[in-house]
Enzyme design. Structure first.
Site, short mmCIF file in Angstrom:
data_model
loop_
_atom_site.label_atom_id
_atom_site.label_comp_id
_atom_site.label_asym_id
_atom_site.label_seq_id
_atom_site.Cartn_x
_atom_site.Cartn_y
_atom_site.Cartn_z
N TYR A 1 0.83 -1.20 0.00
CA TYR A 1 0.00 0.00 0.00
C TYR A 1 0.87 1.25 0.00
CZ TYR A 1 -4.32 -2.55 1.22
OH TYR A 1 -5.43 -3.34 1.22
N LYS B 1 -1.36 -8.05 -2.54
CA LYS B 1 -2.63 -7.33 -2.44
C LYS B 1 -2.38 -5.86 -2.67
CE LYS B 1 -6.09 -5.94 0.87
NZ LYS B 1 -6.21 -5.55 2.28
#
Lengths: 307, 307, 307, 307, 307
Positions: free
Chosen positions: E171, E204
Site C-alpha cells: 500500500y 494485495k
C-alpha cells in the site's frame, strides 16, 4: 472451580496449560476468588511518580513489604510491582499471593511529549521470583509506539512460552492525543482492542469519559448511536471492544479521590460487565486500617454483596 | 560476622549466594569491616574529566597502581575504576582489596545537554579480573535514559547471575532538570528509588540539597511536612526512599573542598543513617600521607570513634 | 629478549600469552627490534582521503604490495592497512612482517561535522589473514562517540580473546572541539587516557601543540604548572597520561613536510619518552629509495645512533 | 583455462577455492569466456525505477524469464537481478548462465537527498537459488553510508565463506556530492578504491567524466598531472585505483543512448584496460533481435575482433 | 486439481513443497476453489481503524469468531486477521478455512506523515495456530521503508522455510507521495513489482486510478501509450507488473460503497486478469445475511457464472 471461572478460561483456549493455570490462580485467589471478578494492588508509583510524592501520605509505603502484606490481608487477587520491590518480598510472599512483575517502567525526571517506558525486568526475572504473571505498559498515541509494541510482542512470546499471564497496561498518551483524549471513550476502547490483538491475557485501562477524540470514530459512534452516556455504558463498550467480552478487562482507579466517588465508579464497572479494578493510590495512600476497610467495601460491591 | 552485617545481608534474600558472598566481602573488608558502614575509593576521573585536570594536583595519581595501594593502605572497603586501570592492578591487588569495575564511562570532549555514558567494560571482564562487583552510572533526567536503563537491566541480569555485586551511580542530569535540580532532595530520593527498583545491590548518590525540583513532588513534601532541613534529615529521606532503608545507599563527596566541611557532611550522613561514602578527589588529589590521615578521620567518624 | 622489551611486556600482565606473544613479535621485529622503540608503516589513505590524492605523488603506491615490501625492506616493526590491501599481500608477507588490520575506515565523500568511521573488517579477518594485531580509530569529541566506543569495546574483547594486539588510533575530532583543539595538549592527553582505559594495547595519537582547549583543564595545567612548552614536554605529558608511561604510545607524523622538521619532531618524541612513530605519507609519497633513506634516519634517531 | 584468466585469478589468492571457482565460472562463460573481459546483463530497474518506466519500451521485459534467455542467448558472462526475478528463473537457468543475486534494492517512491537501499535478499537465498555471486550497491557520499558499508562488510564475510563472488555496485550519490560530482573522475576512482578495500571481488562503477569534485583531490590531480582527458585515460585511472589493476572493474552503460556513442565508450573502456561492461537498459529496452545484434557488436569490440 | 491451479503453481517452482501445498490449499478452498480466482475476508480494522469505527455498523463483528464463521459460510478462500483474533478462533477453524496471520499492524492514534506498522506476530505464531500463510503490510513511499522492507525480507525467509504462504499488502503511502498518488496507476504497478521482487507469494494492492504520479514514469506511459483508461486496463497493467502475470495479485475493495459500484469493479478486475479480491468492510459492516448474499454475487462474477 466455579462455572464462571471455567467460562472465562474457555476464551483462552489457544494458551498452553501453564498460562491457564496461572490465570486460574489469579481468578481463584483472595476475597473475590471464583467470582470472575478481581481487585489487584499495583505499586509502581515509586518509579513512575517518585517516592516522596507516592509514599509521604502514608510512610509505611516506603517499605515494599508493606504492600505485599496489604495485598495478602485485603484478599486482593494479585500484587503488581517493579523488579526491586518484587525482589524484596518474593521469598516470603510468592506462594501466598499471586505476583505480577512490571516489566517496564517510566519516570518523570524528563518531561516529554511522547513518553516511552524502559524495559526494567524480564520473563526470566518473573520465573526466578515465582510470579504468576508479568505486566507491561504501552502508550498508544506516543510517537515511538512501534518500538513499544514490538517489545511487547517479544515479551508476550517469551512469557506465554513459560506459562506466565501477560497483563497489559494500555494507557493512551503522547503527542498524538489531546490530554482529554487520553481517557476518551473511543480512545480507551481502541486501547483495549490493541492490547487484545497483541495477545494480552488481561487488559488494564483507565475508566473512560464520554469524550470522543478521533473525528472518524466520532462519526460512527454518532451514526450508530453507541451508548456512552453512563460509566456502565462506557465500561460495556470497552469490554465489548476486547473481543466482545472475551478478554479480561480491568479498570484503574486513578488519583485518590472521595471514597463515594470511587465506589460509585466501582458500581458502574460492575454494572457494565467490567472484570474488576486495579487500585493503587486509593489503597496505599491511606492508613492500613482504612485501606483494608475500603478494599473490603470495593470487593463486596464486586461480589454482589452490596448494592 | 557481625549482627549488623547479617541484618544488612538479610535484605538481599532474593540474591544468589555468590552475590551475598561478594557483598559480605565488601562489608567485612578494611577499617570499617563489620560495622555496616563503608568508604570506597573511586578513580574514574581520568576518563570522566581528563587526566591532567584529575591528576596534576598529585601526579602520583597518573599511575593506576597508586590508587590500588592507597585503597588498601587506607583500609577502604573497595576500589572502583574503569577497565584499563583495573587491568593494570588486578593481578596484584584483586585478592587484597575488593575491586569494582566501572562498566560505563563518559568523557567531556563533547559538551551535550543530555549526556550518555558508553559501555566500556563487561561482566566477563569483571570476572576474569577477579572483581567483587561492577559499577554502572545512570543519569535519570537525560533524554535517552531509556537506553541507559535497558543497558543497566542487562548488566544487572548478567552480573548477578555470576555472583557480582552491582553498584549503581545514580546521578540525575540532563535537559529534564535544572542545574540545581540535579542535587534537589526530591530528585536524589527519586534517583535512589529508581536504582533500587532496577535491582542495584548498592546505590551511590550525591549528597542532596534542600531544593525541591518537581512541582508535583514539592506539593507532597510540603503537605506532609517531610523533614529536609538538615543534611541528616535529607540523608534519612534518601535512605528511606531506597526501600525504607533496606538497600545500601552511599554518598559521594563531590569536588575537593575544605576538610571541615567534608567531615561535617560525613557526620550528617552517619546521623541520617547513610551507609557510608565514596571519596575520590578528596583522597587522591592530595599527597598520600594527607590522604591516609584524612580517610582515617572519616572512618573514625563512621565507626563512631569520633563525634 | 632485551630487558627493555621484558619491562614493557610486564605492564600487560592482565593479557593472555597470545596477546603478549604478538606484542613481543612487533617489539622485536625489524630495525628497532628489541629497543622498545618502533616505527610502523600505515597505509589507509586510499580509503581515508581517496586514491588519487594519496598515490598520485608516487604512483607505485596504488599497488598494495608496494607497501608490504617497503615496510619489510625499511625494517618497520609492522604494516597497517585496511582489509582489501591486507588481503592482497597477506599470503606473501604475513610471516615476514607483522600486520595490523585496520578494522574501521572513513571516507571524505560526505563532509560532516561529526565523523564516524564504519566497521570494515573483523577479528576473524585478522586471524585468517595472519595478522599480529587489529587497528581501530576513535574520534573523541564526535557526537556519536558512544557508539564508537562501544564498537571498540567489542573489538577489544574479541581480539584479545584470540591473542591479537589492539592498536587504537585516538584522534579527537568532531563538533565538540575547535580545529585547533584537535591537537591541543590537554585533548591529546585525554585521548591517550581514554584509549588506555578502554584496553588498547598500543595507542596512536597526533603530536600535540601547546594549545589548551578545555577551560576546566586549562585551569589545572596553569595552576600546577604542567610543562608543555616543548615537543618533548608535551610527549612526556601524553605518555604520563597513558598510565604513567605503562602503555605504548606512538605518534603520527601528519601531512608530508620538510624532512628536517619531521626529524626534529622525532627527536622530541624520543626525548619525551615516546615509544615511536607511525609514518605514512612521509614514507610512501616519495620514491622508494628516498623513503628507505628517510626511514633509516628516523630509526637511527630512535635507536640512539643519531643525535 | 587461458593465461589471462589464470593471471586474474592470481590476484585473489586470499580467497577460498569456492570463490575462485565461481569467479572462474563467470570469466569463462559465454561469448567472452577466457578473454578476461566480460559483459553482464543486469535487470534491477523494475525495483529501482518502476516497472512501467523500465519495461514499457519493450513489454517482453515484464517477464523475468525473458532476461535469463537474453543473457544466455547473447553469450553474456552473467545475469544479475533481484530476488523475485531470480526465483522465477533459477530452476531453469542457474546451470546455464552464471547468476548474480542483487542483495539490496532501492525504489524512487520516496525522493530523498541521501538514498539508502534496503537489504532484500541474503547469502542463503543466493545459495539455494544456485547463484555464482551476490551483488550489493553502496552509495559513497550518502549520509548514512556507515550503515551501508557495515551491511556490505557482513555480506562479504558471509558470501565468501560459502564461495560466492561479491559484486559491488559502487555508485557515489547523496548530499555529500553535487550531481556532476557523482561521475567525477576523482569520485569514481575513490568509489572503486572503497569497494576494493571492502573486499569486493568485482567492482561496478559508472563511466567517469573529467570533472574533479573534491578540492583536495583536484590539487593532487593537477599537481601530478594525472591524465584524465579521454575516456581511456579515465578508465585507466579508475582501474589503477582498484589496486593498480588487480581487481576486476567493469563499467555501466547508463541510460539508453545512440549506439555509436555507446560503442565508442566501449572502445574507450577496452583501451583503458577496463574489464568490461554491465549493460542493462541498452539491452532490454529494445527488441530481442536488436539487443542480440548490439551485444554481439559490443562483445566483438571487447574480444578485439572489431576496432 | 484443475489445470488452472496447476498452471499457477508452476510459477512458484523455486518454492518448497510446504509453500506449494499451502498455496494450493488456499486456491482450492471454498466457493472459488479450483478456478484460480479467490476472495479473501480480512478483518484487521479493529487494530487499523479502531473497534467502534469498524464494528458499530454491525456489532456482531466485535466478536472475532463471527468473522471466522462468515469466511467459512461464504466460501471465502481464506480469512486474514491479527494475532489476538486468530488466537480466539484458530482451535475451531484452522482446519476448516485457511487462515492468514497478519504479522504487522498499525493504529491511527498517532497521526503521522510517514506511517510505519509494528511487528505484532511471528512465523512461530502462525505455525502454532495452524495458519496457511502470513500477511505483511508495506508502505512504499514512507520515509523509513527501508526498515519495513528489511522486516519483510526476514519474514519471507522465515515463513517460506516452514512452508507458509506470504501475502504482502503493498500500500503506497507516506510523505513521498501525494494523496492521489497512493492509488495512481504507475505507483500501484510499482508497488506490485516491489512486492513481487521481495518474494511475496500473493500480492494485495488497491484498485488503481488512471492518475500518473511520477513524472519520469508518466513520460514512459505516454510515449509508449500504455493503456490505462479503464479499470480492466489498469488491472491488466498491474498484473503485468507482477512478473507478467506470474504472481497472484488481488485487489482490495476499499471503504464500503454502493454495491453496484463494487460489482462493477469486480467485473473490471476479472476482465483485466486479476486473481480476485480481498473484501473486508463491504462484508462485515453489513448484516450476516446481506454479507453472504453479496459475497455470493461477487464469487459468481469471478466464477464466470454472472456477467
Amino acid at each position: 472451580m466455579s462455572g464462571r471461572v471455567r467460562e472465562i478460561l474457555s476464551w483462552y483456549r489457544s494458551e498452553n496449560p501453564g498460562v491457564i493455570a496461572n490465570l486460574a490462580r489469579i481468578l481463584n485467589h483472595g476475597r473475590l476468588g471464583g467470582t470472575g471478578k478481581m481487585v489487584i494492588l499495583p505499586v509502581d508509583q515509586g518509579f513512575e511518580h517518585g517516592p516522596g510524592r507516592s509514599f509521604a501520605p502514608n510512610p509505611d509505603g516506603y517499605d515494599p513489604l508493606y504492600h505485599f502484606r496489604l495485598a495478602l490481608d485485603a484478599g486482593c487477587n494479585a500484587h503488581a510491582a517493579p523488579l526491586g520491590s518484587i525482589e524484596m518480598g518474593a521469598a516470603e510472599f510468592a506462594w501466598r499471593v499471586p505476583l505480577i512483575l512490571k516489566a517496564n517502567s517510566h519516570d518523570v525526571l524528563y518531561d516529554e511529549a511522547d513518553p516511552m517506558p524502559a524495559l526494567t525486568a524480564s520473563v526470566a526475572d518473573a520465573l526466578r521470583l515465582g510470579c504468576a504473571g508479568i505486566g507491561f505498559t504501552i502508550y498508544p498515541g506516543t510517537r515511538e509506539r512501534r518500538a513499544l509494541y514490538e517489545d511487547l510482542r517479544e515479551l508476550v512470546r517469551e512469557a506465554k512460552a513459560v506459562g506466565l499471564v501477560v497483563v497489559v497496561w494500555s494507557y493512551p498518551r503522547g503527542s498524538g492525543l489531546s490530554k482529554e483524549g487520553e481517557t476518551a471513550i473511543d480512545v480507551v476502547a481502541y486501547a483495549a482492542q490493541i492490547a487484545a490483538q497483541m495477545g494480552a491475557t488481561m487488559i488494564k485501562v483507565k475508566l473512560p469519559s464520554s469524550h470522543l477524540e478521533l473525528s472518524a470514530a466520532a462519526k460512527a459512534y454518532e451514526r450508530y448511536q453507541v451508548p456512552i452516556a453512563t460509566i456502565a455504558e462506557r465500561v460495556r463498550h470497552v469490554v465489548q471492544s476486547a473481543f466482545d467480552g472475551q478478554r479480561i478487562v480491568i479498570f484503574s482507579g486513578g488519583p485518590a479521590k472521595g471514597d463515594q466517588e470511587v465506589l460509585s465508579e466501582i458500581r458502574g464497572i460492575r454494572e457494565g460487565g467490567g472484570f474488576g479494578s486495579i487500585i493503587g493510590r486509593n489503597s496505599f495512600q491511606r492508613s492500613r486500617d482504612e485501606a483494608l476497610a475500603f478494599l473490603e467495601t470495593v470487593m463486596r460491591i464486586y461480589a454482589g454483596e452490596l448494592a
